[in-house]
Design a protein around this motif. Sequence first.
Motif, PDB file in Angstrom:
ATOM      1  N   ILE A  78       0.973  -1.164  -0.101  1.00 41.32           N
ATOM      2  CA  ILE A  78      -0.188   0.028   0.034  1.00 41.32           C
ATOM      3  C   ILE A  78       0.935   1.186  -0.090  1.00 41.32           C
ATOM      4  O   ILE A  78       0.609   2.421  -0.706  1.00 41.32           O
ATOM      5  CB  ILE A  78      -1.035  -0.045   1.064  1.00 41.32           C
ATOM      6  CG1 ILE A  78      -2.015  -1.306   1.047  1.00 41.32           C
ATOM      7  CG2 ILE A  78      -1.761   1.708   1.466  1.00 41.32           C
ATOM      8  CD1 ILE A  78      -3.005  -1.486   2.305  1.00 41.32           C
ATOM      9  N   VAL A  79       2.050   1.300   0.711  1.00 41.63           N
ATOM     10  CA  VAL A  79       2.834   2.563   0.847  1.00 41.63           C
ATOM     11  C   VAL A  79       3.448   2.586  -0.173  1.00 41.63           C
ATOM     12  O   VAL A  79       3.413   3.772  -1.068  1.00 41.63           O
ATOM     13  CB  VAL A  79       3.917   2.177   2.170  1.00 41.63           C
ATOM     14  CG1 VAL A  79       4.989   3.360   1.960  1.00 41.63           C
ATOM     15  CG2 VAL A  79       3.201   2.365   3.267  1.00 41.63           C
ATOM     16  N   ASP A  80       3.767   1.499  -1.120  1.00 41.99           N
ATOM     17  CA  ASP A  80       4.567   1.754  -2.354  1.00 41.99           C
ATOM     18  C   ASP A  80       3.718   2.319  -3.474  1.00 41.99           C
ATOM     19  O   ASP A  80       3.956   3.136  -4.209  1.00 41.99           O
ATOM     20  CB  ASP A  80       5.169   0.154  -2.797  1.00 41.99           C
ATOM     21  CG  ASP A  80       5.807   0.278  -4.019  1.00 41.99           C
ATOM     22  OD1 ASP A  80       6.467   1.145  -4.409  1.00 41.99           O
ATOM     23  OD2 ASP A  80       5.905  -0.838  -4.758  1.00 41.99           O
ATOM     24  N   GLU A  81       2.537   1.575  -3.394  1.00 37.15           N
ATOM     25  CA  GLU A  81       1.383   1.970  -4.664  1.00 37.15           C
ATOM     26  C   GLU A  81       0.861   3.340  -4.314  1.00 37.15           C
ATOM     27  O   GLU A  81       0.805   4.364  -5.341  1.00 37.15           O
ATOM     28  CB  GLU A  81       0.304   1.028  -4.806  1.00 37.15           C
ATOM     29  CG  GLU A  81       0.540  -0.289  -5.201  1.00 37.15           C
ATOM     30  CD  GLU A  81       1.139  -0.148  -6.544  1.00 37.15           C
ATOM     31  OE1 GLU A  81       0.745   0.495  -7.479  1.00 37.15           O
ATOM     32  OE2 GLU A  81       2.184  -1.142  -7.075  1.00 37.15           O
ATOM     33  N   VAL A  82       0.478   3.754  -3.100  1.00 37.08           N
ATOM     34  CA  VAL A  82      -0.035   4.974  -2.722  1.00 37.08           C
ATOM     35  C   VAL A  82       0.911   6.111  -2.833  1.00 37.08           C
ATOM     36  O   VAL A  82       0.572   7.177  -3.508  1.00 37.08           O
ATOM     37  CB  VAL A  82      -0.865   5.105  -1.633  1.00 37.08           C
ATOM     38  CG1 VAL A  82      -1.824   6.386  -1.479  1.00 37.08           C
ATOM     39  CG2 VAL A  82      -2.316   3.871  -1.757  1.00 37.08           C
ATOM     40  N   GLY A  83       2.043   5.871  -2.343  1.00 36.62           N
ATOM     41  CA  GLY A  83       3.101   6.914  -2.397  1.00 36.62           C
ATOM     42  C   GLY A  83       3.638   7.041  -3.661  1.00 36.62           C
ATOM     43  O   GLY A  83       3.812   8.350  -4.121  1.00 36.62           O
ATOM     44  N   GLY A  84       3.660   6.073  -4.553  1.00 31.46           N
ATOM     45  CA  GLY A  84       3.957   6.194  -6.075  1.00 31.46           C
ATOM     46  C   GLY A  84       3.013   7.192  -6.987  1.00 31.46           C
ATOM     47  O   GLY A  84       3.252   7.831  -7.632  1.00 31.46           O
ATOM     48  N   ALA A  85       1.736   6.976  -6.521  1.00 34.72           N
ATOM     49  CA  ALA A  85       0.521   7.610  -7.085  1.00 34.72           C
ATOM     50  C   ALA A  85       0.751   9.012  -6.840  1.00 34.72           C
ATOM     51  O   ALA A  85       0.462  10.162  -7.730  1.00 34.72           O
ATOM     52  CB  ALA A  85      -0.778   7.121  -6.638  1.00 34.72           C
ATOM     53  N   VAL A  98      13.007   3.356  -4.792  1.00 32.44           N
ATOM     54  CA  VAL A  98      14.389   2.989  -4.533  1.00 32.44           C
ATOM     55  C   VAL A  98      14.551   2.971  -3.080  1.00 32.44           C
ATOM     56  O   VAL A  98      15.655   2.442  -2.514  1.00 32.44           O
ATOM     57  CB  VAL A  98      15.273   4.213  -5.036  1.00 32.44           C
ATOM     58  CG1 VAL A  98      15.354   4.078  -6.661  1.00 32.44           C
ATOM     59  CG2 VAL A  98      14.872   5.310  -4.544  1.00 32.44           C
ATOM     60  N   ASP A  99      13.811   3.215  -2.078  1.00 29.89           N
ATOM     61  CA  ASP A  99      13.940   3.008  -0.844  1.00 29.89           C
ATOM     62  C   ASP A  99      12.442   3.168   0.174  1.00 29.89           C
ATOM     63  O   ASP A  99      11.763   4.291  -0.202  1.00 29.89           O
ATOM     64  CB  ASP A  99      14.783   4.156  -0.240  1.00 29.89           C
ATOM     65  CG  ASP A  99      15.101   3.909   1.515  1.00 29.89           C
ATOM     66  OD1 ASP A  99      15.431   3.001   1.788  1.00 29.89           O
ATOM     67  OD2 ASP A  99      14.890   5.011   2.179  1.00 29.89           O
ATOM     68  N   GLY A 122       8.561  16.319  -1.926  1.00 28.88           N
ATOM     69  CA  GLY A 122       9.495  17.212  -2.814  1.00 28.88           C
ATOM     70  C   GLY A 122      10.276  16.566  -3.788  1.00 28.88           C
ATOM     71  O   GLY A 122      10.119  15.068  -3.965  1.00 28.88           O
ATOM     72  N   GLN A 123      11.209  16.933  -4.598  1.00 35.67           N
ATOM     73  CA  GLN A 123      11.862  16.413  -5.871  1.00 35.67           C
ATOM     74  C   GLN A 123      13.310  17.159  -5.774  1.00 35.67           C
ATOM     75  O   GLN A 123      13.307  18.184  -5.789  1.00 35.67           O
ATOM     76  CB  GLN A 123      10.830  16.552  -7.190  1.00 35.67           C
ATOM     77  CG  GLN A 123      11.774  15.950  -8.220  1.00 35.67           C
ATOM     78  CD  GLN A 123      10.867  16.081  -9.386  1.00 35.67           C
ATOM     79  OE1 GLN A 123       9.671  15.879  -9.174  1.00 35.67           O
ATOM     80  NE2 GLN A 123      11.439  16.089 -10.457  1.00 35.67           N
ATOM     81  N   ARG A 124      14.248  16.395  -6.217  1.00 33.07           N
ATOM     82  CA  ARG A 124      15.373  16.959  -6.192  1.00 33.07           C
ATOM     83  C   ARG A 124      15.983  15.945  -7.467  1.00 33.07           C
ATOM     84  O   ARG A 124      16.214  14.747  -7.530  1.00 33.07           O
ATOM     85  CB  ARG A 124      16.409  16.752  -5.098  1.00 33.07           C
ATOM     86  CG  ARG A 124      17.957  17.251  -5.803  1.00 33.07           C
ATOM     87  CD  ARG A 124      18.828  17.480  -4.412  1.00 33.07           C
ATOM     88  NE  ARG A 124      18.532  18.866  -4.109  1.00 33.07           N
ATOM     89  CZ  ARG A 124      18.835  19.643  -3.183  1.00 33.07           C
ATOM     90  NH1 ARG A 124      19.412  18.978  -1.910  1.00 33.07           N
ATOM     91  NH2 ARG A 124      18.837  20.776  -3.041  1.00 33.07           N
ATOM     92  N   GLY A 125      16.205  16.815  -8.405  1.00 35.46           N
ATOM     93  CA  GLY A 125      16.444  16.019  -9.938  1.00 35.46           C
ATOM     94  C   GLY A 125      15.437  14.895 -10.184  1.00 35.46           C
ATOM     95  O   GLY A 125      14.140  15.250 -10.369  1.00 35.46           O
ATOM     96  N   SER A 126      15.843  13.815 -10.267  1.00 40.47           N
ATOM     97  CA  SER A 126      14.992  12.493 -10.872  1.00 40.47           C
ATOM     98  C   SER A 126      14.336  11.956  -9.547  1.00 40.47           C
ATOM     99  O   SER A 126      13.778  11.044  -9.674  1.00 40.47           O
ATOM    100  CB  SER A 126      15.745  11.740 -11.751  1.00 40.47           C
ATOM    101  OG  SER A 126      15.918  12.253 -12.939  1.00 40.47           O
ATOM    102  N   TYR A 127      14.806  12.279  -8.502  1.00 40.32           N
ATOM    103  CA  TYR A 127      14.321  11.511  -7.084  1.00 40.32           C
ATOM    104  C   TYR A 127      13.104  12.423  -6.483  1.00 40.32           C
ATOM    105  O   TYR A 127      13.083  13.788  -6.503  1.00 40.32           O
ATOM    106  CB  TYR A 127      15.528  11.513  -6.221  1.00 40.32           C
ATOM    107  CG  TYR A 127      16.297  10.752  -6.440  1.00 40.32           C
ATOM    108  CD1 TYR A 127      16.570   9.316  -5.945  1.00 40.32           C
ATOM    109  CD2 TYR A 127      17.740  11.059  -7.057  1.00 40.32           C
ATOM    110  CE1 TYR A 127      17.428   8.336  -6.426  1.00 40.32           C
ATOM    111  CE2 TYR A 127      18.563   9.992  -7.229  1.00 40.32           C
ATOM    112  CZ  TYR A 127      18.432   8.710  -7.126  1.00 40.32           C
ATOM    113  OH  TYR A 127      19.613   7.706  -7.446  1.00 40.32           O
ATOM    114  N   SER A 149      10.956   6.842  -1.216  1.00 41.99           N
ATOM    115  CA  SER A 149      11.888   7.627  -2.259  1.00 41.99           C
ATOM    116  C   SER A 149      11.605   6.693  -3.582  1.00 41.99           C
ATOM    117  O   SER A 149      11.495   5.675  -3.757  1.00 41.99           O
ATOM    118  CB  SER A 149      13.136   7.635  -1.561  1.00 41.99           C
ATOM    119  OG  SER A 149      13.476   8.068  -0.625  1.00 41.99           O
ATOM    120  N   LEU A 150      11.471   7.655  -4.333  1.00 44.56           N
ATOM    121  CA  LEU A 150      11.277   7.086  -5.894  1.00 44.56           C
ATOM    122  C   LEU A 150      12.049   7.756  -6.854  1.00 44.56           C
ATOM    123  O   LEU A 150      12.574   8.968  -6.679  1.00 44.56           O
ATOM    124  CB  LEU A 150       9.917   7.416  -6.329  1.00 44.56           C
ATOM    125  CG  LEU A 150       8.722   6.727  -5.466  1.00 44.56           C
ATOM    126  CD1 LEU A 150       8.068   7.702  -4.612  1.00 44.56           C
ATOM    127  CD2 LEU A 150       7.845   5.895  -6.455  1.00 44.56           C
TER     128      LEU A 150
END
Length: 158
Positions: A78-85, A98-99, A122-127, A149-150
């Motif tokens: 759930i953390v992976d899917e909803v965080g990625g969304a 990635v983490d 937030g975002q820094r570069g591609s992360y 982190s993605l």
Amino acid sequence: MEKVKEFLKLDKEAEQTVSRLTVPPHRVGYERSFYNEFGLRGLRVDRVEPGFVSCTFKVPPRLTDKNGNLATGAIANIVDEVGGAAVFVIGLPMKVSVDMSISLLGTAKLDDELEITSKALGQRGSYSGTIVHVRNKATGELIAEGRHSLFGEQSSKL
């Protein structure tokens, strides 16, 4: 090696449960995969805004452990899917995890309704970074908090 084999060996009850699973072949682009059907079925998206996603989920029997609690692997999913969304951008490939760091703070039982919120940090570069909260909708109890982190392509500035 023998200790590992013994540890991974299923007991009779688990063996019977696994033998009853039906996994039809997946046709890419035409139907949901086994993963989507098993791990995400029942997840309802309630609100989506740039950098924010809110969902609800009723804990099903297929995702509980032997004590009737929502399995920790299901919480990680759930953390992976909803965080990625929360950091998904239409027209770009999905970012990859990635983490993840997940604090398990409570338990959710079979048929509990959960409220899941994800916010882009937030975002820094591609992360990109997100935080995900999983709460019992009836009691407000925080079940889990995940930091995610993605990495992935960023939108063009042109």
